[in-house]
Design a protein around this motif. Structure first.
Motif, PDB file in Angstrom:
ATOM      1  N   MET A   1      12.340  35.144   5.375  1.00 17.82           N
ATOM      2  CA  MET A   1      12.112  35.674   6.647  1.00 17.82           C
ATOM      3  C   MET A   1      13.017  36.387   7.215  1.00 17.82           C
ATOM      4  N   SER A   2      12.700  37.476   7.526  1.00 18.28           N
ATOM      5  CA  SER A   2      13.799  38.523   8.387  1.00 18.28           C
ATOM      6  C   SER A   2      14.264  37.875   9.718  1.00 18.28           C
ATOM      7  N   LYS A   3      15.341  38.158   9.971  1.00 14.62           N
ATOM      8  CA  LYS A   3      16.090  37.849  11.192  1.00 14.62           C
ATOM      9  C   LYS A   3      16.721  39.016  11.863  1.00 14.62           C
ATOM     10  N   VAL A   4      16.836  38.867  13.112  1.00 16.65           N
ATOM     11  CA  VAL A   4      17.456  40.099  14.002  1.00 16.65           C
ATOM     12  C   VAL A   4      18.800  40.162  13.458  1.00 16.65           C
ATOM     13  N   LYS A   5      19.311  41.491  13.406  1.00 22.72           N
ATOM     14  CA  LYS A   5      20.511  41.785  13.196  1.00 22.72           C
ATOM     15  C   LYS A   5      20.812  43.084  13.956  1.00 22.72           C
ATOM     16  N   GLU A   6      22.016  43.325  14.406  1.00 20.47           N
ATOM     17  CA  GLU A   6      22.801  44.272  15.281  1.00 20.47           C
ATOM     18  C   GLU A   6      21.983  45.661  15.132  1.00 20.47           C
ATOM     19  N   ASN A   7      21.616  46.477  15.907  1.00 23.01           N
ATOM     20  CA  ASN A   7      20.953  47.780  15.913  1.00 23.01           C
ATOM     21  C   ASN A   7      19.554  47.777  15.490  1.00 23.01           C
ATOM     22  N   ASP A   8      18.803  46.493  15.307  1.00 25.72           N
ATOM     23  CA  ASP A   8      17.420  46.554  15.116  1.00 25.72           C
ATOM     24  C   ASP A   8      16.663  46.675  16.116  1.00 25.72           C
ATOM     25  N   THR A   9      15.464  47.176  16.273  1.00 27.42           N
ATOM     26  CA  THR A   9      14.486  47.190  17.162  1.00 27.42           C
ATOM     27  C   THR A   9      13.615  45.991  17.349  1.00 27.42           C
ATOM     28  N   VAL A  10      13.547  45.588  18.468  1.00 30.85           N
ATOM     29  CA  VAL A  10      12.864  44.438  18.683  1.00 30.85           C
ATOM     30  C   VAL A  10      11.945  44.287  19.809  1.00 30.85           C
ATOM     31  N   ALA A  11      10.805  43.578  19.637  1.00 29.90           N
ATOM     32  CA  ALA A  11       9.946  43.008  20.841  1.00 29.90           C
ATOM     33  C   ALA A  11      10.106  41.788  21.211  1.00 29.90           C
ATOM     34  N   VAL A  12      10.353  41.445  22.503  1.00 30.84           N
ATOM     35  CA  VAL A  12      10.663  40.201  22.855  1.00 30.84           C
ATOM     36  C   VAL A  12      10.010  39.835  24.285  1.00 30.84           C
ATOM     37  N   ILE A  33       9.063  43.459  25.987  1.00 29.83           N
ATOM     38  CA  ILE A  33       9.961  44.583  26.048  1.00 29.83           C
ATOM     39  C   ILE A  33      10.279  45.087  24.859  1.00 29.83           C
ATOM     40  N   LYS A  34      10.343  46.130  24.383  1.00 26.75           N
ATOM     41  CA  LYS A  34      10.937  46.811  23.077  1.00 26.75           C
ATOM     42  C   LYS A  34      12.089  47.540  23.350  1.00 26.75           C
ATOM     43  N   ILE A  35      12.951  47.102  22.580  1.00 26.28           N
ATOM     44  CA  ILE A  35      14.318  47.376  22.817  1.00 26.28           C
ATOM     45  C   ILE A  35      15.096  47.500  21.426  1.00 26.28           C
ATOM     46  N   GLN A  36      15.817  48.594  21.237  1.00 23.94           N
ATOM     47  CA  GLN A  36      16.968  48.921  20.216  1.00 23.94           C
ATOM     48  C   GLN A  36      18.222  48.161  20.701  1.00 23.94           C
ATOM     49  N   LEU A  37      18.571  47.241  19.705  1.00 20.85           N
ATOM     50  CA  LEU A  37      20.143  46.302  20.084  1.00 20.85           C
ATOM     51  C   LEU A  37      21.240  47.759  19.980  1.00 20.85           C
ATOM     52  N   GLY A  38      22.135  47.136  20.604  1.00 21.98           N
ATOM     53  CA  GLY A  38      23.503  47.769  20.117  1.00 21.98           C
ATOM     54  C   GLY A  38      23.222  49.307  21.251  1.00 21.98           C
ATOM     55  N   PHE A 134      17.619  32.207  30.140  1.00 23.11           N
ATOM     56  CA  PHE A 134      16.310  33.052  29.537  1.00 23.11           C
ATOM     57  C   PHE A 134      15.535  32.161  28.710  1.00 23.11           C
ATOM     58  N   ASP A 135      14.316  32.295  28.849  1.00 17.58           N
ATOM     59  CA  ASP A 135      13.539  31.532  27.538  1.00 17.58           C
ATOM     60  C   ASP A 135      13.019  32.736  27.026  1.00 17.58           C
ATOM     61  N   LEU A 136      13.302  33.029  25.532  1.00 15.52           N
ATOM     62  CA  LEU A 136      13.112  33.968  24.847  1.00 15.52           C
ATOM     63  C   LEU A 136      12.154  33.627  23.619  1.00 15.52           C
ATOM     64  N   GLU A 137      11.252  34.466  23.344  1.00 16.80           N
ATOM     65  CA  GLU A 137      10.245  34.347  22.065  1.00 16.80           C
ATOM     66  C   GLU A 137      10.262  35.859  21.418  1.00 16.80           C
ATOM     67  N   LEU A 138      10.759  35.783  20.320  1.00 17.61           N
ATOM     68  CA  LEU A 138      10.750  36.899  19.339  1.00 17.61           C
ATOM     69  C   LEU A 138       9.261  37.402  18.992  1.00 17.61           C
ATOM     70  N   VAL A 139       9.014  38.634  19.137  1.00 20.49           N
ATOM     71  CA  VAL A 139       7.570  39.125  18.876  1.00 20.49           C
ATOM     72  C   VAL A 139       7.512  39.886  17.572  1.00 20.49           C
ATOM     73  N   SER A 140       8.587  40.791  17.458  1.00 23.03           N
ATOM     74  CA  SER A 140       8.584  41.603  16.303  1.00 23.03           C
ATOM     75  C   SER A 140      10.062  42.073  16.273  1.00 23.03           C
ATOM     76  N   ILE A 141      10.282  42.430  14.737  1.00 22.66           N
ATOM     77  CA  ILE A 141      11.403  43.116  14.415  1.00 22.66           C
ATOM     78  C   ILE A 141      10.754  44.512  13.690  1.00 22.66           C
ATOM     79  N   ASP A 142      11.278  45.649  14.041  1.00 17.11           N
ATOM     80  CA  ASP A 142      10.933  46.966  13.592  1.00 17.11           C
ATOM     81  C   ASP A 142      12.057  47.371  12.639  1.00 17.11           C
TER      82      ASP A 142
END
Length: 142
Positions: A1-12, A33-38, A134-142
């Motif tokens: 399963m894929s995990k978030v890494k630096e510079n990923d775009t995520v929805a949370v 929110i959809k955001i590109q890390l870094g 913060f309560d976080l829930e990762l919705v997607s990784i693009d």
């Protein structure tokens, strides 16, 4: 399963709270929110908390003020004569104001103090000096 890494775009989805439990913001009643890390768009502690999360994972993190909006800076307080305020404004502690910088951009302030002949404005972020939860829930990784 894929995990978030630096510079990923995520929805949370998130709910931001003060340490006393008071909610100051949440995405639960709107799109995540959809955001590109870094890119410097998130406070550092929020971004760091997303690293290594998997889709659908939920967690709660406490972010130190140094990794959030920093300490309250006394150099961001300034006295302004009441005569410089528009006549339509009745100054009250906590009232938000917007001022123009010399370069034409705008900056938000809050009234921190009201005196007979002047007010004291505060340009610190409203959450400066606070530890945040913060309560976080990762919705997607693009």
């Amino acid at each position: 399963m894929s995990k978030v890494k630096e510079n990923d775009t995520v929805a949370v989805h998130y709910t931001g709270k003060l340490t006393n439990g008071e909610v100051f913001d949440s995405s639960l009643d709107r799109e995540p929110i959809k955001i590109q890390l870094g890119q410097g768009q998130l406070i550092p502690g929020f971004e760091k908390a997303l690293i290594d999360m998997a889709v659908s994972e939920k967690k709660t993190v406490t972010i130190a003020k140094e990794e959030a909006y920093g300490e309250v800076r006394t150099d961001l307080f300034q006295q302004v004569p009441k005569t410089e305020l528009p006549e339509t404004i009745k100054p009250e502690v906590g009232l938000g104001l917007v001022g123009s910088r010399p370069d034409g951009t705008q900056q938000q302030f809050r009234i921190a103090e009201v005196n007979d002949d002047h007010i004291v404005i505060d340009a610190n972020h409203p959450l400066a000096g606070q530890e945040l939860v913060f309560d976080l829930e990762l919705v997607s990784i693009d």
